[in-house]
Design a protein around this motif. Sequence first.
Motif, mmCIF file in Angstrom:
data_model
loop_
_atom_site.group_PDB
_atom_site.id
_atom_site.type_symbol
_atom_site.label_atom_id
_atom_site.label_comp_id
_atom_site.label_asym_id
_atom_site.label_seq_id
_atom_site.Cartn_x
_atom_site.Cartn_y
_atom_site.Cartn_z
ATOM 1 N N GLU A 138 0.865 -1.169 0.000
ATOM 2 C CA GLU A 138 0.000 0.000 0.000
ATOM 3 C C GLU A 138 0.906 1.225 0.000
ATOM 4 O OE1 GLU A 138 -3.007 -0.006 3.033
ATOM 5 O OE2 GLU A 138 -3.736 -1.976 2.444
ATOM 6 N N THR A 139 0.488 2.253 -0.721
ATOM 7 C CA THR A 139 1.329 3.447 -0.829
ATOM 8 C C THR A 139 0.518 4.686 -0.488
ATOM 9 O OG1 THR A 139 2.520 2.328 -2.594
ATOM 10 C CG2 THR A 139 2.936 4.678 -2.343
ATOM 11 N N TYR A 140 1.103 5.523 0.344
ATOM 12 C CA TYR A 140 0.434 6.754 0.759
ATOM 13 C C TYR A 140 1.186 7.954 0.191
ATOM 14 C CZ TYR A 140 -1.732 3.658 4.144
ATOM 15 O OH TYR A 140 -2.428 2.633 4.714
ATOM 16 N N VAL A 141 0.431 8.934 -0.292
ATOM 17 C CA VAL A 141 1.039 10.203 -0.707
ATOM 18 C C VAL A 141 0.725 11.213 0.387
ATOM 19 C CG1 VAL A 141 1.113 12.026 -2.442
ATOM 20 C CG2 VAL A 141 0.717 9.655 -3.151
ATOM 21 N N ILE A 142 1.773 11.790 0.951
ATOM 22 C CA ILE A 142 1.613 12.684 2.100
ATOM 23 C C ILE A 142 2.130 14.075 1.736
ATOM 24 C CG2 ILE A 142 2.260 13.047 4.520
ATOM 25 C CD1 ILE A 142 2.646 9.790 4.353
ATOM 26 N N ASP A 143 1.346 15.102 2.047
ATOM 27 C CA ASP A 143 1.734 16.457 1.628
ATOM 28 C C ASP A 143 2.618 17.151 2.674
ATOM 29 O OD1 ASP A 143 0.137 17.515 3.617
ATOM 30 O OD2 ASP A 143 -1.433 18.258 2.271
ATOM 31 N N LYS A 144 2.961 18.413 2.384
ATOM 32 C CA LYS A 144 3.917 19.128 3.228
ATOM 33 C C LYS A 144 3.433 19.322 4.661
ATOM 34 C CE LYS A 144 6.146 21.622 -0.516
ATOM 35 N NZ LYS A 144 6.162 22.847 -1.297
ATOM 36 N N THR A 145 2.111 19.411 4.820
ATOM 37 C CA THR A 145 1.592 19.616 6.172
ATOM 38 C C THR A 145 1.342 18.292 6.888
ATOM 39 O OG1 THR A 145 -0.628 19.780 5.267
ATOM 40 C CG2 THR A 145 0.527 21.836 5.638
ATOM 41 N N GLY A 146 1.694 17.183 6.219
ATOM 42 C CA GLY A 146 1.532 15.888 6.866
ATOM 43 C C GLY A 146 0.143 15.293 6.722
ATOM 44 N N ILE A 147 -0.586 15.753 5.688
ATOM 45 C CA ILE A 147 -1.923 15.208 5.441
ATOM 46 C C ILE A 147 -1.818 14.116 4.369
ATOM 47 C CG2 ILE A 147 -4.281 15.761 4.654
ATOM 48 C CD1 ILE A 147 -3.770 17.351 7.107
ATOM 49 N N ILE A 148 -2.499 12.985 4.593
ATOM 50 C CA ILE A 148 -2.528 11.923 3.587
ATOM 51 C C ILE A 148 -3.451 12.370 2.451
ATOM 52 C CG2 ILE A 148 -3.212 9.537 3.101
ATOM 53 C CD1 ILE A 148 -2.457 8.849 5.956
ATOM 54 N N GLN A 152 -2.762 4.282 -2.482
ATOM 55 C CA GLN A 152 -2.824 3.241 -3.515
ATOM 56 C C GLN A 152 -2.887 1.910 -2.794
ATOM 57 O OE1 GLN A 152 -2.753 3.465 -6.985
ATOM 58 N NE2 GLN A 152 -2.825 1.247 -7.191
ATOM 59 N N ILE A 153 -3.966 1.158 -3.039
ATOM 60 C CA ILE A 153 -4.092 -0.154 -2.421
ATOM 61 C C ILE A 153 -3.652 -1.179 -3.450
ATOM 62 C CG2 ILE A 153 -5.720 -1.822 -1.449
ATOM 63 C CD1 ILE A 153 -7.379 0.813 -0.703
ATOM 64 N N GLY A 154 -2.727 -2.030 -3.045
ATOM 65 C CA GLY A 154 -2.156 -2.981 -3.994
ATOM 66 C C GLY A 154 -1.019 -2.315 -4.749
ATOM 67 N N PRO A 155 -0.394 -3.056 -5.676
ATOM 68 C CA PRO A 155 0.773 -2.517 -6.379
ATOM 69 C C PRO A 155 0.429 -1.237 -7.141
ATOM 70 C CG PRO A 155 0.400 -4.829 -6.948
ATOM 71 C CD PRO A 155 -0.753 -4.402 -6.119
ATOM 72 N N ILE A 156 1.391 -0.337 -7.212
ATOM 73 C CA ILE A 156 1.231 0.858 -8.038
ATOM 74 C C ILE A 156 1.301 0.394 -9.486
ATOM 75 C CG2 ILE A 156 2.232 3.084 -8.688
ATOM 76 C CD1 ILE A 156 3.490 3.208 -5.915
ATOM 77 N N THR A 157 0.309 0.750 -10.255
ATOM 78 C CA THR A 157 0.326 0.393 -11.676
ATOM 79 C C THR A 157 0.888 1.579 -12.454
ATOM 80 O OG1 THR A 157 -1.905 1.245 -11.932
ATOM 81 C CG2 THR A 157 -1.706 -1.102 -11.467
ATOM 82 N N PRO A 158 1.466 1.330 -13.628
ATOM 83 C CA PRO A 158 1.965 2.455 -14.431
ATOM 84 C C PRO A 158 0.861 3.485 -14.680
ATOM 85 C CG PRO A 158 2.764 0.390 -15.327
ATOM 86 C CD PRO A 158 1.796 0.027 -14.240
ATOM 87 N N ALA A 159 -0.378 3.004 -14.859
ATOM 88 C CA ALA A 159 -1.495 3.925 -15.108
ATOM 89 C C ALA A 159 -1.779 4.792 -13.882
ATOM 90 C CB ALA A 159 -2.742 3.136 -15.490
ATOM 91 N N ASP A 163 -1.472 8.739 -14.046
ATOM 92 C CA ASP A 163 -2.715 9.521 -13.992
ATOM 93 C C ASP A 163 -3.014 10.112 -12.626
ATOM 94 O OD1 ASP A 163 -2.972 8.746 -16.594
ATOM 95 O OD2 ASP A 163 -4.320 7.071 -16.150
ATOM 96 N N LYS A 164 -2.530 9.474 -11.572
ATOM 97 C CA LYS A 164 -2.912 9.956 -10.245
ATOM 98 C C LYS A 164 -1.724 10.464 -9.445
ATOM 99 C CE LYS A 164 -7.131 7.342 -9.889
ATOM 100 N NZ LYS A 164 -7.615 5.989 -9.621
ATOM 101 N N ILE A 165 -0.713 9.604 -9.264
ATOM 102 C CA ILE A 165 0.357 9.937 -8.329
ATOM 103 C C ILE A 165 1.223 11.089 -8.836
ATOM 104 C CG2 ILE A 165 2.386 9.036 -7.116
ATOM 105 C CD1 ILE A 165 0.889 6.319 -7.039
ATOM 106 N N LEU A 166 1.697 10.995 -10.091
ATOM 107 C CA LEU A 166 2.575 12.055 -10.604
ATOM 108 C C LEU A 166 1.893 13.424 -10.657
ATOM 109 C CD1 LEU A 166 4.715 10.212 -13.319
ATOM 110 C CD2 LEU A 166 5.387 10.925 -11.027
ATOM 111 N N PRO A 167 0.657 13.520 -11.204
ATOM 112 C CA PRO A 167 -0.003 14.840 -11.191
ATOM 113 C C PRO A 167 -0.201 15.376 -9.769
ATOM 114 C CG PRO A 167 -1.183 13.321 -12.623
ATOM 115 C CD PRO A 167 -0.150 12.519 -11.901
ATOM 116 N N LEU A 168 -0.528 14.472 -8.843
ATOM 117 C CA LEU A 168 -0.750 14.898 -7.457
ATOM 118 C C LEU A 168 0.544 15.419 -6.838
ATOM 119 C CD1 LEU A 168 -2.702 15.071 -5.039
ATOM 120 C CD2 LEU A 168 -2.047 12.754 -4.429
ATOM 121 N N LEU A 169 1.654 14.711 -7.090
ATOM 122 C CA LEU A 169 2.949 15.146 -6.552
ATOM 123 C C LEU A 169 3.314 16.524 -7.082
ATOM 124 C CD1 LEU A 169 5.111 11.892 -6.672
ATOM 125 C CD2 LEU A 169 4.241 13.048 -4.649
ATOM 126 N N LYS A 170 3.059 16.722 -8.386
ATOM 127 C CA LYS A 170 3.372 17.994 -9.034
ATOM 128 C C LYS A 170 2.581 19.112 -8.362
ATOM 129 C CE LYS A 170 4.764 18.401 -13.721
ATOM 130 N NZ LYS A 170 4.423 18.092 -15.118
#
Lengths: 174, 143
Positions: A138-148, A152-159, A163-170
Amino acid sequence: MKLKLILPLALFVIVMGFLAKGLFLNPREVPSPLIGKPTPIFTAPTLDDASKSFSTADMKGKVWLLNVWASWCAACREEHPLLLEMRQHDLPLYGLAYKDTDAEAKTVLQQMGNPYIITATDASGKIGIDYGVYGVPETYVIDKTGIIRYKQIGPITPAALRDKILPLLKELEK
Amino acid sequence: MTHVTKACLACLLWLSIGVASSAQTTEDPQLEARLKALSAELRCLVCQNTTLADSDAALAEDLRNEIRVLMRDGKTNEEITAYLVERYGDFVLYRPPVNANTALLWFGPFIMLLIGAITLIVVLKKRAKLPSTETVESITDEQ
């Protein structure tokens, strides 16, 4: 008269629409109640050196990814090459070795490569419970203020990465 | 002492150790009963159609231990359930709570029933007004 004939058909189509949607939902994907909430705080020994510790408090002000994995988890190995690729692109990837022995977790990282900046250990699974982990990886994306912000439940897929993780990180890095 | 009695004594000692250690895991039958009752209401997240009480999954075992700890700390059943919902969401509950997300689930069937009842009444009233009842009579007359 025509309406009378069409109405049952329309209702039928609506009900079928709901059922069809239900058929394609993934029942294993339980939405996490932690999204939008602060990360559960933990301090845990690191895998590299058990005398050192990793703390969520150290991550304040940074956008980061927490990947919960284990050496006994087959899906994690499936995900591993993508994680290595993510690391090559300098994504802030941190690991949590969940219910694992240090020796076995280390062996996996030696054999397959280490995608994590730091790996913390959770031998008892207590941190996992706080994060609502029920199946690794399982993978969590956490922001600068420490909010989840995302889980991602299960393996991170290329899609999911594209579509989700990279745009969110940006967006979070702004 | 003969060897036989020595062996018997050793056996007894070994047995008593066994009893003592098994007693340790179920040291508090009251707590275990409470755990069983509560965990029968909770869903195991790994094997989703099993209760936390019945599941053999490692996570279920961990969660049962966690509940034991919380119970020993004097937490109420409500507090323990809230602890789990905080982490895993309403999905851990076998009885879904009434809230905005589950409103359709709870009230949907009654709404459907109401729609059905209204339709039935309207149709029956219309039929009563129509003189077409003759056709029904004529069919029954033929028999």
